[in-house]
Design a protein around this motif. Structure first.
Motif, mmCIF file in Angstrom:
data_model
loop_
_atom_site.group_PDB
_atom_site.id
_atom_site.type_symbol
_atom_site.label_atom_id
_atom_site.label_comp_id
_atom_site.label_asym_id
_atom_site.label_seq_id
_atom_site.Cartn_x
_atom_site.Cartn_y
_atom_site.Cartn_z
ATOM 1 N N LYS A 99 3.818 -23.939 -6.206
ATOM 2 C CA LYS A 99 4.826 -24.840 -6.741
ATOM 3 C C LYS A 99 4.134 -25.880 -7.615
ATOM 4 O O LYS A 99 2.980 -26.235 -7.368
ATOM 5 C CB LYS A 99 5.579 -25.551 -5.616
ATOM 6 C CG LYS A 99 6.546 -24.672 -4.838
ATOM 7 C CD LYS A 99 7.849 -24.497 -5.597
ATOM 8 C CE LYS A 99 8.903 -23.819 -4.732
ATOM 9 N NZ LYS A 99 10.191 -23.673 -5.458
ATOM 10 N N PHE A 100 4.849 -26.359 -8.641
ATOM 11 C CA PHE A 100 4.252 -27.409 -9.458
ATOM 12 C C PHE A 100 5.225 -28.571 -9.625
ATOM 13 O O PHE A 100 6.446 -28.403 -9.578
ATOM 14 C CB PHE A 100 3.797 -26.868 -10.820
ATOM 15 C CG PHE A 100 4.896 -26.567 -11.790
ATOM 16 C CD1 PHE A 100 5.393 -27.540 -12.656
ATOM 17 C CD2 PHE A 100 5.436 -25.283 -11.885
ATOM 18 C CE1 PHE A 100 6.402 -27.263 -13.563
ATOM 19 C CE2 PHE A 100 6.445 -24.991 -12.785
ATOM 20 C CZ PHE A 100 6.935 -25.986 -13.621
ATOM 21 N N GLU A 101 4.640 -29.750 -9.818
ATOM 22 C CA GLU A 101 5.402 -30.974 -10.051
ATOM 23 C C GLU A 101 4.911 -31.625 -11.326
ATOM 24 O O GLU A 101 3.706 -31.654 -11.599
ATOM 25 C CB GLU A 101 5.231 -31.955 -8.882
ATOM 26 C CG GLU A 101 5.766 -31.449 -7.561
ATOM 27 C CD GLU A 101 5.531 -32.456 -6.445
ATOM 28 O OE1 GLU A 101 4.953 -33.535 -6.744
ATOM 29 O OE2 GLU A 101 5.913 -32.181 -5.295
ATOM 30 N N VAL A 102 5.833 -32.137 -12.118
ATOM 31 C CA VAL A 102 5.477 -32.821 -13.363
ATOM 32 C C VAL A 102 5.011 -34.234 -13.015
ATOM 33 O O VAL A 102 5.735 -34.999 -12.373
ATOM 34 C CB VAL A 102 6.678 -32.863 -14.332
ATOM 35 C CG1 VAL A 102 6.331 -33.680 -15.571
ATOM 36 C CG2 VAL A 102 7.105 -31.444 -14.703
ATOM 37 N N GLN B 103 1.014 -31.092 -11.320
ATOM 38 C CA GLN B 103 0.286 -30.931 -10.059
ATOM 39 C C GLN B 103 0.696 -29.607 -9.437
ATOM 40 O O GLN B 103 1.888 -29.302 -9.322
ATOM 41 C CB GLN B 103 0.602 -32.084 -9.110
ATOM 42 C CG GLN B 103 -0.243 -32.123 -7.852
ATOM 43 C CD GLN B 103 -1.655 -32.618 -8.097
ATOM 44 O OE1 GLN B 103 -1.912 -33.270 -9.118
ATOM 45 N NE2 GLN B 103 -2.574 -32.298 -7.196
ATOM 46 N N ILE B 104 -0.300 -28.795 -9.018
ATOM 47 C CA ILE B 104 -0.043 -27.461 -8.493
ATOM 48 C C ILE B 104 -0.464 -27.397 -7.028
ATOM 49 O O ILE B 104 -1.574 -27.819 -6.669
ATOM 50 C CB ILE B 104 -0.793 -26.387 -9.308
ATOM 51 C CG1 ILE B 104 -0.324 -26.408 -10.766
ATOM 52 C CG2 ILE B 104 -0.568 -25.006 -8.712
ATOM 53 C CD1 ILE B 104 -1.085 -25.459 -11.655
ATOM 54 N N LYS B 105 0.422 -26.865 -6.193
ATOM 55 C CA LYS B 105 0.123 -26.671 -4.780
ATOM 56 C C LYS B 105 0.344 -25.204 -4.425
ATOM 57 O O LYS B 105 1.453 -24.685 -4.510
ATOM 58 C CB LYS B 105 1.015 -27.552 -3.902
ATOM 59 C CG LYS B 105 0.698 -27.425 -2.420
ATOM 60 C CD LYS B 105 1.593 -28.325 -1.565
ATOM 61 C CE LYS B 105 1.256 -28.179 -0.085
ATOM 62 N NZ LYS B 105 2.109 -29.037 0.764
ATOM 63 N N SER C 161 -4.399 -28.401 -7.115
ATOM 64 C CA SER C 161 -5.128 -28.710 -8.343
ATOM 65 C C SER C 161 -4.134 -29.248 -9.363
ATOM 66 O O SER C 161 -2.924 -29.169 -9.162
ATOM 67 C CB SER C 161 -5.843 -27.469 -8.902
ATOM 68 O OG SER C 161 -4.894 -26.501 -9.317
ATOM 69 N N TRP C 162 -4.641 -29.804 -10.424
ATOM 70 C CA TRP C 162 -3.760 -30.231 -11.499
ATOM 71 C C TRP C 162 -4.180 -29.543 -12.789
ATOM 72 O O TRP C 162 -5.311 -29.060 -12.915
ATOM 73 C CB TRP C 162 -3.746 -31.748 -11.663
ATOM 74 C CG TRP C 162 -5.095 -32.403 -11.888
ATOM 75 C CD1 TRP C 162 -5.878 -33.009 -10.950
ATOM 76 C CD2 TRP C 162 -5.810 -32.530 -13.123
ATOM 77 N NE1 TRP C 162 -7.034 -33.494 -11.517
ATOM 78 C CE2 TRP C 162 -7.012 -33.223 -12.859
ATOM 79 C CE3 TRP C 162 -5.547 -32.131 -14.429
ATOM 80 C CZ2 TRP C 162 -7.957 -33.515 -13.837
ATOM 81 C CZ3 TRP C 162 -6.488 -32.414 -15.421
ATOM 82 C CH2 TRP C 162 -7.672 -33.098 -15.114
#
Length: 323
Positions: free
Chosen positions: A209-212, A219-221, A289-290
């Motif tokens: 999943k990623f968040e802006v 941001q990637i989890k 990671s980002w």
């Protein structure tokens, strides 16, 4: 648009069979005709005079504004439509297009960066820097439709991938493709690596999943890993020889054995390929990671990772993937 209009009601007179040598035939000036005004003519004196009279044609050049783009003009004399061919202007090659082509050309023979020399790396870094300075999408996370889709890895300086890429240099096993698929609607990312060999093809992927977090950074989890079901071929084909550690190894003695177990291999292939993929959860809190996107257009993306590594990816279906 050029139109041809036949006017057969112009005033005419019969011409003698032998006109004077220096007498010029009269020509009706174009500006003397006003459309919409009735033009009268003198009646013919006889049928013989009518037969000797030649029709007069007048050509005018009209633009689209006068008649309109939908006006259809026909040539009454022959009953055929008058066609106009419009040639498309060739697409102008911009400086960005030239830089992108030069960058992709510099990847040739580098095995996605694994085999790149220091000189080639320096050239690639310079081209990347020039493209980043001309980024047409300064806020990539606000243009998620451009980020959306499957991206093929063309080059990376991330040393963590080098051991994996080097395994592709072993006999009979190759890394076919490394890709990243972004679903901007569900905010998911899938990283996938495809392997192939003479007996089977398979893949390893991670779902995240990623968040802006900013106009350029996400941001990637990572949440899940997937080992794809091996797609075993029902027809085993071995090459004549393979090269390993600088030596050629002849594989022809194995062909007789392969042919003898062909039927068994076909049955095993169907059994293995019908199994579901193996999935496992990634619960490590450090599996994050980002990613910073520094260049983005419809077919090229340049990103930088948290370790300072660079990734150059090309959109699936782009002409840049065609050698």
């Amino acid at each position: 648009m050029a139109s041809i209009i036949q006017v057969n009601q112009f005033p005419c007179r019969a011409l003698s069979p032998a006109p004077p040598q220096h007498q010029k035939p009269s020509i009706l000036p174009l500006n003397s005709i006003k459309f919409g005004q009735r033009i009268t003519r003198k009646p013919y004196s006889s049928i013989h005079e009518f037969g000797r009279v030649k029709p007069v044609f007048v050509a005018r050049v009209l633009d689209d504004d006068e008649w309109g783009p939908e006006k259809k003009v026909e040539e009454e004399e022959e009953g055929g439509a008058v066609g106009v061919a419009v040639a498309e202007e060739p697409k102008e090659v911009t400086e960005i297009d030239s830089l992108k082509k030069a960058l992709v050309d510099s990847f040739y023979g580098t095995n996605r960066g694994l085999s790149a020399t220091s000189e080639t790396r320096a050239e690639i870094v310079e081209l990347i820097t020039q493209l980043e300075a001309k980024n047409p999408t300064p806020a990539p996370t606000e243009a998620l439709t451009l980020l959306n889709g499957k991206w093929i890895l063309a080059y990376t300086s991330f040393s963590g991938l080098y051991p994996l890429l080097s395994r592709g240099t072993f006999p009979l096993v190759t890394v076919e493709e490394i890709s990243q698929t972004i679903d901007s609607e569900n905010f998911t990312v899938q990283n996938s690596i495809q392997f192939s060999g003479p007996l089977a093809t398979t893949s390893i992927s991670t779902n995240a999943k990623f968040e802006v977090r900013s106009p350029k950074r996400v941001q990637i989890k990572f949440e899940e890993g997937v080992i794809g079901t091996p797609q075993v071929t029902d027809s085993i084909v071995l090459p004549e020889n393979v090269e390993f550690l600088g030596q050629k190894i002849d594989l022809t003695p194995l062909k007789g054995f392969v042919n003898s177990v062909q039927d068994t291999a076909s049955s095993v292939a169907r059994t293995i390929s019908s199994q579901p993929p193996l999935k496992f959860s990634i619960s490590n809190s450090n599996a994050q990671s980002w990613l910073l996107t520094t260049y983005l257009d419809e077919d090229l993306r340049i990103s930088r990772g948290d370790a300072g590594s660079v990734f150059v990816l090309i959109k699936e279906g782009s002409s840049l993937l065609t050698p």
